[in-house]
Design a protein around this motif. Sequence first.
Motif, PDB file in Angstrom:
ATOM      1  N   MET A   1      11.131 -25.087 -30.734  1.00  0.00           N
ATOM      2  CA  MET A   1      10.987 -25.339 -32.199  1.00  0.00           C
ATOM      3  C   MET A   1      10.903 -26.701 -32.447  1.00  0.00           C
ATOM      4  O   MET A   1      11.639 -27.547 -32.113  1.00  0.00           O
ATOM      5  CB  MET A   1      12.003 -24.755 -32.989  1.00  0.00           C
ATOM      6  CG  MET A   1      11.744 -25.106 -34.469  1.00  0.00           C
ATOM      7  SD  MET A   1      13.039 -24.472 -35.511  1.00  0.00           S
ATOM      8  CE  MET A   1      13.117 -22.814 -35.140  1.00  0.00           C
ATOM      9  N   LEU A   2       9.630 -27.459 -32.892  1.00  0.00           N
ATOM     10  CA  LEU A   2       9.542 -29.030 -33.040  1.00  0.00           C
ATOM     11  C   LEU A   2       9.147 -29.138 -34.262  1.00  0.00           C
ATOM     12  O   LEU A   2       8.103 -28.449 -34.775  1.00  0.00           O
ATOM     13  CB  LEU A   2       8.566 -29.547 -31.900  1.00  0.00           C
ATOM     14  CG  LEU A   2       8.891 -29.380 -30.445  1.00  0.00           C
ATOM     15  CD1 LEU A   2       7.867 -29.990 -29.731  1.00  0.00           C
ATOM     16  CD2 LEU A   2      10.451 -30.182 -30.256  1.00  0.00           C
ATOM     17  N   THR A   3       9.894 -30.047 -34.883  1.00  0.00           N
ATOM     18  CA  THR A   3       9.439 -30.419 -36.395  1.00  0.00           C
ATOM     19  C   THR A   3       9.040 -31.762 -36.317  1.00  0.00           C
ATOM     20  O   THR A   3       9.181 -32.654 -35.156  1.00  0.00           O
ATOM     21  CB  THR A   3      10.581 -30.043 -37.453  1.00  0.00           C
ATOM     22  OG1 THR A   3      11.368 -31.148 -36.933  1.00  0.00           O
ATOM     23  CG2 THR A   3      10.865 -28.830 -37.148  1.00  0.00           C
ATOM     24  N   SER A   4       8.659 -32.233 -37.419  1.00  0.00           N
ATOM     25  CA  SER A   4       8.014 -33.669 -37.303  1.00  0.00           C
ATOM     26  C   SER A   4       9.480 -34.674 -37.597  1.00  0.00           C
ATOM     27  O   SER A   4       9.303 -35.983 -37.901  1.00  0.00           O
ATOM     28  CB  SER A   4       7.090 -33.996 -38.514  1.00  0.00           C
ATOM     29  OG  SER A   4       7.654 -33.482 -39.802  1.00  0.00           O
ATOM     30  N   ASP A  13      20.065 -27.860 -34.394  1.00  0.00           N
ATOM     31  CA  ASP A  13      20.883 -27.863 -33.635  1.00  0.00           C
ATOM     32  C   ASP A  13      22.320 -27.479 -33.834  1.00  0.00           C
ATOM     33  O   ASP A  13      22.882 -26.480 -33.207  1.00  0.00           O
ATOM     34  CB  ASP A  13      20.687 -28.979 -32.660  1.00  0.00           C
ATOM     35  CG  ASP A  13      19.357 -29.347 -31.881  1.00  0.00           C
ATOM     36  OD1 ASP A  13      18.477 -28.356 -31.794  1.00  0.00           O
ATOM     37  OD2 ASP A  13      18.993 -30.221 -31.426  1.00  0.00           O
ATOM     38  N   GLN A  14      22.705 -28.233 -34.691  1.00  0.00           N
ATOM     39  CA  GLN A  14      24.229 -28.153 -35.421  1.00  0.00           C
ATOM     40  C   GLN A  14      24.626 -26.691 -35.706  1.00  0.00           C
ATOM     41  O   GLN A  14      25.284 -25.893 -35.478  1.00  0.00           O
ATOM     42  CB  GLN A  14      24.531 -29.062 -36.312  1.00  0.00           C
ATOM     43  CG  GLN A  14      24.500 -30.596 -35.594  1.00  0.00           C
ATOM     44  CD  GLN A  14      25.378 -30.388 -34.353  1.00  0.00           C
ATOM     45  OE1 GLN A  14      26.626 -30.209 -34.416  1.00  0.00           O
ATOM     46  NE2 GLN A  14      24.759 -31.169 -33.338  1.00  0.00           N
ATOM     47  N   LEU A  15      23.422 -26.223 -36.712  1.00  0.00           N
ATOM     48  CA  LEU A  15      23.784 -24.756 -37.469  1.00  0.00           C
ATOM     49  C   LEU A  15      23.615 -23.682 -36.305  1.00  0.00           C
ATOM     50  O   LEU A  15      24.303 -22.872 -36.410  1.00  0.00           O
ATOM     51  CB  LEU A  15      22.717 -24.730 -38.668  1.00  0.00           C
ATOM     52  CG  LEU A  15      23.212 -25.602 -39.830  1.00  0.00           C
ATOM     53  CD1 LEU A  15      22.046 -25.338 -40.775  1.00  0.00           C
ATOM     54  CD2 LEU A  15      24.538 -24.959 -40.485  1.00  0.00           C
ATOM     55  N   SER A  16      22.604 -24.085 -35.473  1.00  0.00           N
ATOM     56  CA  SER A  16      22.329 -22.899 -34.589  1.00  0.00           C
ATOM     57  C   SER A  16      23.411 -22.610 -33.557  1.00  0.00           C
ATOM     58  O   SER A  16      23.358 -21.809 -32.698  1.00  0.00           O
ATOM     59  CB  SER A  16      20.816 -23.024 -33.816  1.00  0.00           C
ATOM     60  OG  SER A  16      20.801 -24.150 -32.970  1.00  0.00           O
ATOM     61  N   SER A  17      24.362 -23.524 -33.485  1.00  0.00           N
ATOM     62  CA  SER A  17      25.472 -23.570 -32.531  1.00  0.00           C
ATOM     63  C   SER A  17      26.386 -22.528 -32.925  1.00  0.00           C
ATOM     64  O   SER A  17      27.354 -22.129 -32.126  1.00  0.00           O
ATOM     65  CB  SER A  17      25.837 -24.902 -32.222  1.00  0.00           C
ATOM     66  OG  SER A  17      26.693 -25.477 -33.484  1.00  0.00           O
ATOM     67  N   ARG A  23      17.788 -19.992 -34.297  1.00  0.00           N
ATOM     68  CA  ARG A  23      17.138 -21.205 -34.675  1.00  0.00           C
ATOM     69  C   ARG A  23      16.236 -21.050 -36.062  1.00  0.00           C
ATOM     70  O   ARG A  23      16.192 -22.052 -36.810  1.00  0.00           O
ATOM     71  CB  ARG A  23      16.388 -21.744 -33.561  1.00  0.00           C
ATOM     72  CG  ARG A  23      17.046 -22.585 -32.431  1.00  0.00           C
ATOM     73  CD  ARG A  23      16.486 -23.099 -31.257  1.00  0.00           C
ATOM     74  NE  ARG A  23      15.928 -24.205 -31.899  1.00  0.00           N
ATOM     75  CZ  ARG A  23      16.338 -25.544 -32.073  1.00  0.00           C
ATOM     76  NH1 ARG A  23      17.701 -25.662 -31.648  1.00  0.00           N
ATOM     77  NH2 ARG A  23      15.963 -26.543 -32.543  1.00  0.00           N
ATOM     78  N   LYS A  24      15.739 -20.086 -36.027  1.00  0.00           N
ATOM     79  CA  LYS A  24      14.832 -19.727 -37.265  1.00  0.00           C
ATOM     80  C   LYS A  24      15.829 -19.636 -38.612  1.00  0.00           C
ATOM     81  O   LYS A  24      15.159 -20.414 -39.668  1.00  0.00           O
ATOM     82  CB  LYS A  24      14.057 -18.555 -37.068  1.00  0.00           C
ATOM     83  CG  LYS A  24      12.855 -18.551 -36.100  1.00  0.00           C
ATOM     84  CD  LYS A  24      12.119 -17.047 -35.845  1.00  0.00           C
ATOM     85  CE  LYS A  24      11.016 -17.249 -35.226  1.00  0.00           C
ATOM     86  NZ  LYS A  24      10.112 -16.181 -34.931  1.00  0.00           N
ATOM     87  N   THR A  25      16.865 -18.945 -38.248  1.00  0.00           N
ATOM     88  CA  THR A  25      17.761 -18.974 -39.413  1.00  0.00           C
ATOM     89  C   THR A  25      18.128 -20.417 -39.639  1.00  0.00           C
ATOM     90  O   THR A  25      18.429 -20.690 -41.028  1.00  0.00           O
ATOM     91  CB  THR A  25      19.012 -17.878 -39.254  1.00  0.00           C
ATOM     92  OG1 THR A  25      18.192 -16.764 -39.249  1.00  0.00           O
ATOM     93  CG2 THR A  25      19.766 -17.985 -40.258  1.00  0.00           C
ATOM     94  N   ALA A  26      18.498 -21.211 -38.688  1.00  0.00           N
ATOM     95  CA  ALA A  26      19.101 -22.567 -39.084  1.00  0.00           C
ATOM     96  C   ALA A  26      18.122 -23.096 -39.660  1.00  0.00           C
ATOM     97  O   ALA A  26      18.440 -24.068 -40.394  1.00  0.00           O
ATOM     98  CB  ALA A  26      19.478 -23.123 -37.697  1.00  0.00           C
ATOM     99  N   VAL A  30      18.535 -25.288 -43.196  1.00  0.00           N
ATOM    100  CA  VAL A  30      18.331 -26.839 -43.247  1.00  0.00           C
ATOM    101  C   VAL A  30      17.439 -27.076 -44.347  1.00  0.00           C
ATOM    102  O   VAL A  30      17.458 -27.854 -45.153  1.00  0.00           O
ATOM    103  CB  VAL A  30      17.823 -27.425 -42.123  1.00  0.00           C
ATOM    104  CG1 VAL A  30      17.352 -28.450 -41.988  1.00  0.00           C
ATOM    105  CG2 VAL A  30      18.897 -27.188 -41.067  1.00  0.00           C
ATOM    106  N   LEU A  31      16.255 -26.312 -44.486  1.00  0.00           N
ATOM    107  CA  LEU A  31      15.113 -26.674 -45.488  1.00  0.00           C
ATOM    108  C   LEU A  31      15.540 -26.318 -46.914  1.00  0.00           C
ATOM    109  O   LEU A  31      15.195 -26.922 -47.929  1.00  0.00           O
ATOM    110  CB  LEU A  31      13.668 -25.759 -45.109  1.00  0.00           C
ATOM    111  CG  LEU A  31      13.066 -26.218 -43.918  1.00  0.00           C
ATOM    112  CD1 LEU A  31      11.883 -25.235 -43.500  1.00  0.00           C
ATOM    113  CD2 LEU A  31      12.644 -27.699 -43.859  1.00  0.00           C
ATOM    114  N   ASN A  32      16.483 -25.422 -47.192  1.00  0.00           N
ATOM    115  CA  ASN A  32      17.035 -25.018 -48.122  1.00  0.00           C
ATOM    116  C   ASN A  32      17.755 -26.167 -48.668  1.00  0.00           C
ATOM    117  O   ASN A  32      17.925 -26.656 -49.976  1.00  0.00           O
ATOM    118  CB  ASN A  32      17.835 -23.751 -48.199  1.00  0.00           C
ATOM    119  CG  ASN A  32      18.595 -23.382 -49.461  1.00  0.00           C
ATOM    120  OD1 ASN A  32      19.612 -23.880 -49.781  1.00  0.00           O
ATOM    121  ND2 ASN A  32      18.062 -22.278 -50.244  1.00  0.00           N
ATOM    122  N   LEU A  33      18.656 -26.952 -47.720  1.00  0.00           N
ATOM    123  CA  LEU A  33      19.896 -27.710 -48.147  1.00  0.00           C
ATOM    124  C   LEU A  33      18.682 -29.122 -48.616  1.00  0.00           C
ATOM    125  O   LEU A  33      19.169 -29.852 -49.643  1.00  0.00           O
ATOM    126  CB  LEU A  33      20.430 -28.350 -46.966  1.00  0.00           C
ATOM    127  CG  LEU A  33      21.630 -27.321 -46.752  1.00  0.00           C
ATOM    128  CD1 LEU A  33      22.397 -27.675 -45.412  1.00  0.00           C
ATOM    129  CD2 LEU A  33      22.673 -27.372 -47.974  1.00  0.00           C
TER     130      LEU A  33
END
Length: 204
Positions: A1-4, A13-17, A23-26, A30-33
């Motif tokens: 998963m690559l973003t801009s 990376d931190q949330l998916s740990s 990673r999709k949920t993470a 992140v986008l919600n935050l």
Amino acid sequence: MLTSSKYIENAVDQLSSLPGIGRKTALRLVLNLLNRSDEEVKRFSESFKDLKVNVQFCKTCFNLSDLEECGICRNLHREKNLICVVEDIRDIMAIEATQQYLGVYHVLGGRISPMDGIGPKDLRISELIRRIEKDDIQEVIFALSPTLEGDTTSFYLFKKLKEMGILVTSIAKGISVGNELEYTDEVTLGRSILDRKPFEKQSI
């Protein structure tokens, strides 16, 4: 998963740990935050800083607490001569939700599992023994998950405690073998606490 954005990638990376978060949920979190106000994000991040700084293990039973001793151990209405031994803090939450138990707890911090390299010395067994020797304990209840590792841990503890002259019981076997205690429904778990049996009479 690559973003801009490298910052989004780092947050993902931190949330998916965390356990159970892919990673999709993470990314969704992140986008919600990002869509929240600065004040909301500040409160969110500070809550975790406060959590890490202020939450500690209870000095008596090893439950989580904001103070040196947890609310259960400080509660004068709890039966201090009755100890329920559990593997994990989540098991305390499960048992407390039943509202059927009025004693105190002891958190082992796991269970004996040679396959995972976990032996008796890796658990809080010596602390339990010292607590029983120091306090006027009349009964110890084993409330460990009905798995091979849980039964092994119970049997090891039973051998340690049987010479100390106190009653050792185990929650009733209404819980499905192989299940984790925290996932058992409240009614079944509550009844198993009330219908506990002498440990020596239960097969392992």
